[in-house]
Design an enzyme around this catalytic site. Structure first.
Site, short mmCIF file in Angstrom:
data_model
loop_
_atom_site.label_atom_id
_atom_site.label_comp_id
_atom_site.label_asym_id
_atom_site.label_seq_id
_atom_site.Cartn_x
_atom_site.Cartn_y
_atom_site.Cartn_z
N ASP A 218 9.68 1.24 4.76
CA ASP A 218 10.95 0.32 5.67
C ASP A 218 11.91 1.73 6.06
O ASP A 218 12.26 1.63 7.32
CB ASP A 218 11.67 -0.35 4.64
CG ASP A 218 10.79 -1.34 4.02
OD1 ASP A 218 9.67 -1.57 4.47
OD2 ASP A 218 11.27 -2.17 3.24
N THR B 95 0.75 -1.32 -0.16
CA THR B 95 -0.07 -0.11 -0.12
C THR B 95 0.68 1.44 0.18
O THR B 95 0.35 2.39 -0.49
CB THR B 95 -0.87 0.11 1.22
OG1 THR B 95 -0.10 -0.17 2.35
CG2 THR B 95 -2.00 -1.07 1.13
MG MG Z 1 15.05 -4.13 1.55
#
Ligand code: MG
Ligand code: ADP
Length: 387
Positions: free
Chosen positions: A174, A37
């Site tokens: 991330d 998403t």
């Molecule tokens: Mg990675």
């Protein structure tokens, strides 16, 4: 912290002494829900984990950069007198090179430096060792160069490094969680605005269990980029009918139904996953805040089913791991986490049921696949910090 002692020892061995070091840690992460998403402008709900990258850096008086990977036992060296280029041999170094390149491009005045690092995050398993490496580098280099930049903007530079220098078109999740994670909390992040809300991970007698399938299919990077393109195609078709749709985040199921005839079946399924997954993130965080762990677990299960059937980024091994986990009494939810095609599952499990998980799931999985799955538990950890 033992890792820091090992880090300093290796630094001394490689670069002579440990004076004037900046030492940084940056965590990996597990995404609880909200998969694929982020690059659709939507919502994610990751938490930083207690596995991390620790990195030591100090300035040199010249323009030479030396980077030592302790885990790989390998050192690279280049000069900032020339443009920073991609390293086709020591691929690991590109995450750091990319961050230096992106920070330089954003106006940081870089000088020579010595860097050494090591990590405890399983690599290539969907727990984002790459983002942790980028974020650790960025935080250390910001400190060394007194570069004035906010945390979210620095996370964006790390993403730029991975997108444009390394060549992996990941979203912002991330790097964002590795940079801004908060102990005891997962972050509900709006990936369009980068607004976020820390939500306590108050699980009572339950905990988050991560299980590594031990497989990584080579499809992962190419399929990831292909899914992004499919989403873009979906947006183009939806926007022709609903001009307000600039990203799948703006679409809903009614719009999707209205455009069904114009959407190729595969594109329809991809859009269906992203639209329902965004809804699930919002509903599941509401359930968690209300203390409804059963409800939260059900959303995790639905997320997996959607990733398996609509987005088609699971694989037989991970599906097996999820099916086995769901049979354990005390598992409220199990799903694939990370980019897909292998990697880890995330499970919401009662503390007392962990033993049964280890006794049932791991042997049954090994019997079928020949692979011994690894299990990790982690509380929600804090984001990157200078130690
Ligand atoms: Mg990675
Ligand atoms: P993930 O981010 O899911 O762990 P990636 O494939 O995106 O997987 O990133 C893994 C890569 O990051 C490794 O192949 C390596 O190049 C680099 N990396 C991660 N951890 C380390 C480490 N401890 N030492 C050196 N390089 C590392």
């Amino acid at each position: 912290m033992e890792a820091v002692a090992v880090l300093k020892q290796a630094f001394v061995k490689t670069f002579g002494h440990a004076d004037g070091l900046t030492v940084v840690r940056a965590p990996g992460r597990v995404n609880l829900i909200g998969e694929h998403t982020d690059y659709n402008g939507g919502f994610v709900f990751p938490m930083a984990i207690e596995f991390d990258m620790v990195l030591a850096a100090r300035k040199r008086t010249d323009q030479v950069v030396k980077i030592h990977s302790i885990d790989y036992g390998s050192t690279v060296e280049f000069t900032l007198d020339c443009p920073i280029t991609y390293d086709t041999k020591e691929l690991w170094s590109n995450y750091l090179r990319g961050v230096l390149w992106a920070m330089q491009g954003a106006g940081a005045h870089l000088g020579g430096m010595e860097i050494a690092f090591l990590g405890t995050i399983p690599q290539g398993s969907g727990l984002s060792s790459s983002a942790a490496l980028e974020v650790a580098t960025a935080v250390a280099v910001r400190h060394l160069t007194d570069f004035n930049i906010s945390q979210p903007d620095l996370a964006l530079l790390c993403q730029k490094a991975e997108n444009e220098f390394v060549g992996m078109k990941c979203g912002i999740m991330d790097q964002f969680i590795s940079m801004l994670g908060e102990e005891g909390h997962a972050l509900l992040v709006d990936c369009r605005t980068l607004d976020y809300e820390p939500i306590p991970i108050d699980l009572g007698g339950y905990q988050i269990l991560i299980c590594h399938s031990g497989v990584k299919h080579s499809l992962v990077d190419s399929a990831y980029n292909q899914r992004r393109q499919e989403c873009e195609t979906g947006v183009r078709i939806l926007a022709a009918h609903f001009p307000a749709v600039q990203a799948l985040r703006d679409a809903n199921l009614e719009m999707l139904a209205a455009c069904a005839a114009a959407l190729p079946p595969v594109i329809y399924k991809r859009c269906h996953h992203v639209i329902t997954e965004n809804e699930r993130v919002l509903k599941s965080t509401k359930a968690l805040k209300a203390g409804d762990l059963v409800g939260f677990g059900q959303f995790l299960n639905q997320s997996h089913d959607s990733l398996r059937d609509d987005y088609e980024v699971s694989c037989s091994e991970v599906d097996l791991l999820v099916d086995l986990a769901r049979k354990v009494n005390g598992v409220l939810g199990a799903r694939i986490t990370g980019g897909g095609f292998g990697g880890c599952t995330v499970n919401l499990i009662k503390g007392e049921a962990v033993e049964e998980f280890l006794a049932q799931v791991i042997p049954a999985y090994q019997k079928e696949t020949g692979i011994k799955a690894q299990v990790y538990t982690s509380k929600a950890a804090s984001g990157a910090e200078i130690l």
